[in-house]
Design a protein around this motif. Structure first.
Motif, PDB file in Angstrom:
ATOM      1  N   SER A   1      -9.050 -11.414 -31.946  1.00 47.45           N
ATOM      2  CA  SER A   1     -10.055 -11.149 -33.157  1.00 47.45           C
ATOM      3  C   SER A   1     -10.406  -9.696 -33.084  1.00 47.45           C
ATOM      4  O   SER A   1     -10.417  -8.835 -32.145  1.00 47.45           O
ATOM      5  CB  SER A   1     -11.202 -12.119 -33.069  1.00 47.45           C
ATOM      6  OG  SER A   1     -11.913 -11.648 -32.038  1.00 47.45           O
ATOM      7  N   ARG A   2     -10.881  -9.287 -34.189  1.00 45.47           N
ATOM      8  CA  ARG A   2     -11.318  -8.051 -34.203  1.00 45.47           C
ATOM      9  C   ARG A   2     -10.109  -6.932 -33.820  1.00 45.47           C
ATOM     10  O   ARG A   2     -10.187  -5.780 -33.150  1.00 45.47           O
ATOM     11  CB  ARG A   2     -12.541  -7.545 -33.568  1.00 45.47           C
ATOM     12  CG  ARG A   2     -13.705  -8.224 -34.145  1.00 45.47           C
ATOM     13  CD  ARG A   2     -13.949  -7.174 -35.203  1.00 45.47           C
ATOM     14  NE  ARG A   2     -15.324  -7.851 -36.126  1.00 45.47           N
ATOM     15  CZ  ARG A   2     -15.330  -8.425 -37.315  1.00 45.47           C
ATOM     16  NH1 ARG A   2     -14.025  -8.430 -37.804  1.00 45.47           N
ATOM     17  NH2 ARG A   2     -16.290  -8.915 -37.821  1.00 45.47           N
ATOM     18  N   VAL A   3      -8.853  -7.397 -34.161  1.00 45.71           N
ATOM     19  CA  VAL A   3      -7.848  -6.645 -33.763  1.00 45.71           C
ATOM     20  C   VAL A   3      -7.575  -5.305 -34.627  1.00 45.71           C
ATOM     21  O   VAL A   3      -7.407  -5.608 -36.056  1.00 45.71           O
ATOM     22  CB  VAL A   3      -6.537  -7.338 -33.402  1.00 45.71           C
ATOM     23  CG1 VAL A   3      -5.463  -6.538 -33.570  1.00 45.71           C
ATOM     24  CG2 VAL A   3      -6.862  -8.501 -32.446  1.00 45.71           C
TER      25      VAL A   3
ATOM     26  N   SER B   1     -10.780 -10.021 -27.927  1.00 47.81           N
ATOM     27  CA  SER B   1     -11.153  -9.420 -28.739  1.00 47.81           C
ATOM     28  C   SER B   1     -10.321  -7.787 -28.561  1.00 47.81           C
ATOM     29  O   SER B   1      -9.814  -7.730 -27.746  1.00 47.81           O
ATOM     30  CB  SER B   1     -12.854  -8.766 -28.580  1.00 47.81           C
ATOM     31  OG  SER B   1     -12.656  -7.809 -27.235  1.00 47.81           O
ATOM     32  N   GLY B   2     -10.165  -7.149 -30.011  1.00 52.55           N
ATOM     33  CA  GLY B   2      -9.585  -6.034 -29.928  1.00 52.55           C
ATOM     34  C   GLY B   2      -9.966  -4.908 -28.846  1.00 52.55           C
ATOM     35  O   GLY B   2      -9.244  -4.131 -28.210  1.00 52.55           O
ATOM     36  N   GLN B   3     -11.200  -4.873 -28.464  1.00 52.76           N
ATOM     37  CA  GLN B   3     -11.877  -3.983 -27.469  1.00 52.76           C
ATOM     38  C   GLN B   3     -11.245  -4.272 -26.139  1.00 52.76           C
ATOM     39  O   GLN B   3     -10.954  -3.632 -25.363  1.00 52.76           O
ATOM     40  CB  GLN B   3     -13.356  -4.196 -27.587  1.00 52.76           C
ATOM     41  CG  GLN B   3     -13.996  -3.125 -28.611  1.00 52.76           C
ATOM     42  CD  GLN B   3     -15.524  -3.610 -28.612  1.00 52.76           C
ATOM     43  OE1 GLN B   3     -16.146  -4.705 -28.155  1.00 52.76           O
ATOM     44  NE2 GLN B   3     -16.141  -2.594 -29.301  1.00 52.76           N
ATOM     45  N   GLN B   4     -11.076  -5.759 -25.959  1.00 51.61           N
ATOM     46  CA  GLN B   4     -10.578  -6.054 -24.563  1.00 51.61           C
ATOM     47  C   GLN B   4      -9.207  -5.613 -24.342  1.00 51.61           C
ATOM     48  O   GLN B   4      -8.979  -4.949 -23.320  1.00 51.61           O
ATOM     49  CB  GLN B   4     -10.539  -7.380 -24.396  1.00 51.61           C
ATOM     50  CG  GLN B   4     -11.995  -8.012 -23.942  1.00 51.61           C
ATOM     51  CD  GLN B   4     -11.835  -9.371 -24.001  1.00 51.61           C
ATOM     52  OE1 GLN B   4     -12.313 -10.099 -25.199  1.00 51.61           O
ATOM     53  NE2 GLN B   4     -11.669 -10.075 -22.737  1.00 51.61           N
TER      54      GLN B   4
ATOM     55  N   LYS C   1      -2.121  -4.133 -32.320  1.00 51.68           N
ATOM     56  CA  LYS C   1      -1.104  -4.931 -32.791  1.00 51.68           C
ATOM     57  C   LYS C   1       0.379  -4.346 -32.018  1.00 51.68           C
ATOM     58  O   LYS C   1       1.127  -4.960 -31.661  1.00 51.68           O
ATOM     59  CB  LYS C   1      -0.686  -4.956 -34.189  1.00 51.68           C
ATOM     60  CG  LYS C   1      -1.820  -6.092 -34.988  1.00 51.68           C
ATOM     61  CD  LYS C   1      -1.065  -6.236 -36.447  1.00 51.68           C
ATOM     62  CE  LYS C   1      -1.638  -7.397 -37.059  1.00 51.68           C
ATOM     63  NZ  LYS C   1      -1.359  -7.339 -38.585  1.00 51.68           N
ATOM     64  N   LEU C   2       0.056  -3.134 -32.224  1.00 55.89           N
ATOM     65  CA  LEU C   2       1.242  -2.520 -31.306  1.00 55.89           C
ATOM     66  C   LEU C   2       1.273  -2.522 -29.864  1.00 55.89           C
ATOM     67  O   LEU C   2       2.514  -2.853 -29.195  1.00 55.89           O
ATOM     68  CB  LEU C   2       1.082  -0.908 -32.050  1.00 55.89           C
ATOM     69  CG  LEU C   2       2.479  -0.130 -31.519  1.00 55.89           C
ATOM     70  CD1 LEU C   2       3.688  -0.581 -32.594  1.00 55.89           C
ATOM     71  CD2 LEU C   2       2.119   1.357 -32.058  1.00 55.89           C
ATOM     72  N   GLN C   3       0.180  -2.448 -29.300  1.00 59.35           N
ATOM     73  CA  GLN C   3       0.036  -2.776 -27.793  1.00 59.35           C
ATOM     74  C   GLN C   3       0.338  -4.229 -27.780  1.00 59.35           C
ATOM     75  O   GLN C   3       1.251  -4.371 -26.747  1.00 59.35           O
ATOM     76  CB  GLN C   3      -1.532  -2.692 -27.593  1.00 59.35           C
ATOM     77  CG  GLN C   3      -1.869  -1.261 -27.362  1.00 59.35           C
ATOM     78  CD  GLN C   3      -3.279  -1.169 -26.953  1.00 59.35           C
ATOM     79  OE1 GLN C   3      -4.344  -1.863 -27.679  1.00 59.35           O
ATOM     80  NE2 GLN C   3      -3.846  -0.797 -25.817  1.00 59.35           N
TER      81      GLN C   3
ATOM     82  N   ALA D   1       8.172 -12.429 -33.629  1.00 60.57           N
ATOM     83  CA  ALA D   1       8.198 -12.217 -34.997  1.00 60.57           C
ATOM     84  C   ALA D   1       6.868 -11.869 -35.216  1.00 60.57           C
ATOM     85  O   ALA D   1       5.933 -12.536 -34.557  1.00 60.57           O
ATOM     86  CB  ALA D   1       8.455 -13.508 -35.805  1.00 60.57           C
ATOM     87  N   MET D   2       6.539 -10.746 -35.957  1.00 63.25           N
ATOM     88  CA  MET D   2       5.034 -10.288 -36.400  1.00 63.25           C
ATOM     89  C   MET D   2       4.753 -10.161 -37.837  1.00 63.25           C
ATOM     90  O   MET D   2       5.583  -9.376 -38.285  1.00 63.25           O
ATOM     91  CB  MET D   2       4.794  -9.127 -35.486  1.00 63.25           C
ATOM     92  CG  MET D   2       3.454  -8.757 -35.756  1.00 63.25           C
ATOM     93  SD  MET D   2       2.838  -7.210 -34.597  1.00 63.25           S
ATOM     94  CE  MET D   2       1.722  -8.267 -33.697  1.00 63.25           C
TER      95      MET D   2
END
Ligand code: ATP
Length: 893
Positions: free
Chosen positions: A611-613, A588-591, A618-620, A633-634
């Protein structure tokens, strides 16, 4: 009226432009204005000027060396040679100029494939038109991420902030306020009730009257280019420069040795200078820059045909080296064709029939059709989710499309199936008061309305877990009841169940209240608790093409990571459906936010679904991957994705969805939004990478062999084996076409199966070694023949003509050593590239002309070669070729 619209009253501006805030301009008025004001387009970019490009050509190291060589030729009285070199300089400058100019134009016009669009109100209808069709007086809508299409005065704004860096240089976004009044003169940056062409809406939304278009806009007045072109040389150019420089260094060393030897051996000065000129010319790969540009441009064109628009020539090459693809889910992995399938009200599961945005379908419960007149909870849910949207449904030729987000399109369509529409509800008295726009960080959106009974309602929709946290009651059978912990668990369980089916789920809630007239007021009120209405479950099926594309990346050793804002169960289900993962593991984004440096790296390395990003996550992720030396590639579509897109080696944006900010920050645009297109582009990138490596090998081994050849002549104290004119001939006439033809070499076998190239360097060690060894082999054949001819008593002219031809033919046929990565000349693909055969054929005829055509004999100091000498010549051509082939066979095995 003065041009200072920021100091004018809205009414005056409306009058001035003869427009209407609620209807916009009529088509008639638009036509008239078009005649008066013309298209809303700035004249051609003034990016890099004609002269700059020309000067660039002359600054080239290659050209400088040639100029010195020409000077020397004139100095020793060799005018013909001097002029020939000058001709090459001019030819090179013209070709270099034309290709660079064309390439720049091609890039510019490719960028235009996606013409900028604007949302406009005309004759009472909201529609999307090309930004260039706008005229002063048009009413435009501005939404988060839009590039502002003209200068305009705001008359409505909701938390609008605009980035005006392109105009003011200020990188912080500025807040805009339609209500601001100014009595005095203000600077551009202070005019908060205006928006300007070329700037971008970072947040919020607004409505405005266009006050100036095209050259009359602020940016038009400055006349600057909107999108900054990247300055400086690309890595490929730098590498080529470096290689060119090492060739020059080798030449300088050889020239130094030559001078010393000349003095020691007492060789004539004239001969020494002549050899120097010859060496200088031999070292210069005249055709290289042109061939490099053309090869990349061909690649770019091919990619566009596959719906991948590459914005930078260089990215074409980088694409081939990608090792990790980070993709979002919605619209890239999935179709983005959303349909509301289920609604979960307290204890009731309702199914909805129908597909796409066609508003035809029924509501049913356990197979029985529902009588809507008796289903108040359901109707309220449908109304609430319809009122809480910014998108609109459009009907054209019987086809329904969404103007705005697909998720909202699904809700609007479901509402229509029950007979509700925004226009209808407006007639019933629903008046919008204020809203909190959707953002990926908050994951919800809320809109407040006043009703016919003068009540104030707030509707909210968003990610189920976020919405549930905001609720303390639930609508059940027409009554508002307490939302107990047990009930919450029940809803969460249902959410999980539907998520596991891959459905995209939104929670819907509402409340009645007071003081809902601004975003701030809504924010205060939300905290006081909402009433939970329903879970709405939307189907967004995975794209057909994705499964195969994922398989291909797996074979290619490319890792795919799905990074989505959606919730865990939905993300896992979709990822499993397309084969990104076989497990249930989802990070998860929180993790991600909580993880430290090394933990983060491990987390990202060992997982494929996130998930929940948030955009920050994304930058991290990109930073961690960069540290791991992955070539990434993103994909991204929002304003906040721009930093991650820039950080990724290849930032990928969407041609259909998404904001223009994301597009501007990206290196590649997927015209069809499809994940599979990224994989196709990577494949093409690999072909191009290979072909670049092939022609560099071809040209540099040829050039180096000429240096070695002349050097051997000096060591053996022979008369100059090759004169400058002959070298020029080989470099400019014989080598160029075969080198260019390599750009059309077909894909190598197993191009995707091969492990991704972690080493981005085209010229790695083994490559350099191969060039060095083969150059020596290429030089030996003609040298032996030259020595043999001189020793056998043939004249210097004839011996030279003979060895010159052997060298030319060897280099011509050397292209067969270069055409495949294996180096094996004749395999089953040998007839695939017809341009290669054409190039060799042309070269062959040219070389015969050089020997037998009197006009060329004069220029190239050649004499006709009698037939009997062709046998030893052929042997001298074939033997080095055979040796190289044996060497290649051995290293291939
Ligand atoms: P992806 O990142 O793969 O494109 P996504 O669209 O789900 O997926 P976001 O746009 O960041 O990602 O949305 C995050 C979450 O916010 C969604 O999963 C959904 O629950 C909610 N959401 C998305 N769009 C809206 C909207 N228009 N209104 C309310 N909530 C929304």
């Amino acid at each position: 009226m003065s041009q200072k619209y920021y100091r004018e009253k809205i009414d005056n501006i409306v009058k001035d432009f003869d427009t209407d805030l609620s209807q916009g301009l009529t088509q008639n008025a638009v036509e008239k204005k078009k005649e008066e004001y013309g298209k809303n387009k700035l004249s051609e970019s003034r990016g890099v000027s004609f002269w700059q490009i020309l000067l660039n050509q002359l600054k080239d190291l290659i050209i400088i060396i040639l100029i010195i060589a020409a000077g020397l030729a004139f100095l020793i009285g060799d005018n013909l040679e001097g002029f020939a070199i000058l001709a090459v300089i001019i030819f090179n400058t013209i070709i270099g100029f034309v290709t660079e100019y064309q390439a720049q134009k091609a890039v510019a016009s490719l960028k235009n494939v996606l013409s900028k669009m604007a949302l406009v109100l005309r004759s009472g209808t909201k529609k999307e038109i090309k930004a260039e069709e706008l005229v002063p007086g048009d009413i435009i809508f501005i939404e988060e991420g839009d590039q502002i299409p003209a200068d305009a005065r705001l008359f409505e704004s909701t938390n609008l902030t605009v980035n005006e860096a392109s105009l003011t240089g200020e990188s912080e976004s500025v807040s805009k306020d339609a209500a601001a009044n100014f009595e005095e003169e203000k600077t551009l940056a202070e005019r908060t009730n205006m928006v300007y062409m070329g700037t971008t809406a970072a947040r919020g939304k607004g409505k405005a009257i266009v006050t100036a278009t095209a050259e009359k806009t602020e940016i038009g007045k400055i006349g600057e280019m909107l999108d900054e072109t990247k300055e400086g040389k690309t890595p490929l150019e730098k590498r080529l420069d470096k290689l060119g420089k090492s060739l020059v260094k080798i030449t300088l060393v050889v020239i130094a040795i030559l001078t010393v030897l000349g003095i020691v051996m007492g060789r004539p000065v004239y001969e020494t200078i002549k050899t120097g000129i010859a060496l200088a010319i031999a070292a210069v790969p005249e055709g290289l820059p042109i061939i490099a540009t053309i090869t990349l441009a061909i690649g770019m064109q091919k990619m566009v045909r596959h719906k991948a628009l590459v914005r930078e020539l260089l990215a074409v090459e980088t694409l081939g080296s990608v090792t990790t693809i980070c993709t979002d889910k919605t619209g890239t992995i999935t179709e983005n064709q959303m349909t509301l399938k289920k609604i979960y009200l307290d204890n009731q599961e309702i199914e909805i029939s129908g597909t796409g945005y066609q508003p035809e379908g029924d509501f049913s419960k356990a197979g029985d059709k529902i009588d809507l007149s008796k289903a108040d909870d359901l109707k309220l849910t449908l109304k609430a989710s319809l009122l809480c949207t910014s998108a609109e449904l459009k009907q054209e030729d019987g086809e329904y499309t969404v103007l705005g987000e697909a998720t909202e399109g699904a809700l609007l369509t479901a509402g229509r199936k029950a007979g509700f529409s925004k226009a209808g509800l407006k007639e019933e008295g629903y008046q919008k008061l204020a809203e909190i726009p959707f953002s990926s960080e908050k994951m919800y959106m809320a809109v407040a309305y006043s009703t016919a009974e003068n009540k104030e309602h707030l509707y909210l929709k968003g990610s189920p877990d976020v919405v549930l946290e905001m609720c303390n009651s639930i609508l059940s059978g027409g009554e508002i009841k307490e939302l107990t912990a047990a009930k919450k668990e029940e809803i969460k369980e249902e959410n999980k169940k539907m998520g596991e089916e891959g459905l995209r789920i939104l929670g819907v809630a509402f409340k009645t209240g007071e003081n809902l007239n601004s975003e701030a007021e809504i924010n205060n009120n939300i905290e006081e608790g909402l009433t939970f209405l329903a879970l709405t479950a939307i189907i967004d099926p995975p794209r057909e093409s994705v499964k195969k594309a994922i398989e291909e990346t797996k074979k290619a050793g490319i890792k795919t990571k799905m990074i989505t804002g959606d919730q865990m169960d939905t993300a896992a289900a979709i990822a499993r459906m397309v084969g990104i993962t076989g497990s249930d593991n989802v990070v998860s984004g929180q993790q991600i936010s909580a993880a430290s440096g090394s933990e983060l790296k491990e987390l990202i390395k060992s997982n494929s679904v996130f998930s929940r990003v948030t955009p920050e996550n994304k930058l991290q992720i990109i930073n961690a991957l960069n540290q791991e030396k992955e070539i990434t590639a993103m994909t991204g579509d929002g304003v906040n994705d721009a930093p991650a897109l820039k950080k990724a080696d290849i930032g990928v944006s969407m041609g259909k969805r998404g904001t223009s900010v994301a597009r501007e920050a990206s290196d590649m645009i997927l015209l069809d939004d499809d994940f599979a297109t990224i994989v196709t582009a990577v494949r093409e990138g690999r072909v191009i990478f290979d072909n670049i490596q092939k022609f560099i090998y071809y040209l540099f081994s040829n050039n180096l062999s000429k240096i070695i050849y002349i050097f051997l002549g000096i060591i053996f104290n022979l008369p100059l084996p090759l004169i400058a004119m002959q070298i020029l001939w080989i470099n400019v006439v014989i080598d160029v076409f075969p080198a260019l033809s390599l750009a059309w070499e077909q894909e190598e076998d197993k191009i995707m199966e091969e492990r991704a190239k972690t080493e981005r360097n085209i010229m790695d060690r083994s490559f350099k070694k191969k060039v060095a060894v083969h150059s020596i082999i290429l030089a030996v054949g003609p040298m032996l023949l030259y020595v043999w001819a001189l020793k056998s008593g043939y004249s210097l002219e004839l011996s030279r003509t003979l060895s010159f031809s052997v060298l030319a033919f060897t280099q011509l046929f050397h292209v067969f050593n270069a055409r495949r990565k294996s180096g094996i000349a004749f395999d089953k693909t040998v007839f695939e590239n017809k341009y290669l055969w054409l190039a060799v054929g042309i070269g062959f005829i040219f070389q015969l002309a050089a020997i037998y055509l009197p006009a060329l004999q004069g220029i190239l100091s050649t004499v006709p070669v009698q037939a009997s000498l062709w046998l030893p010549a052929a042997v001298a051509v074939v033997i080095p070729m055979a040796v190289i082939q044996i060497h290649n066979w051995k290293s291939y095995k």
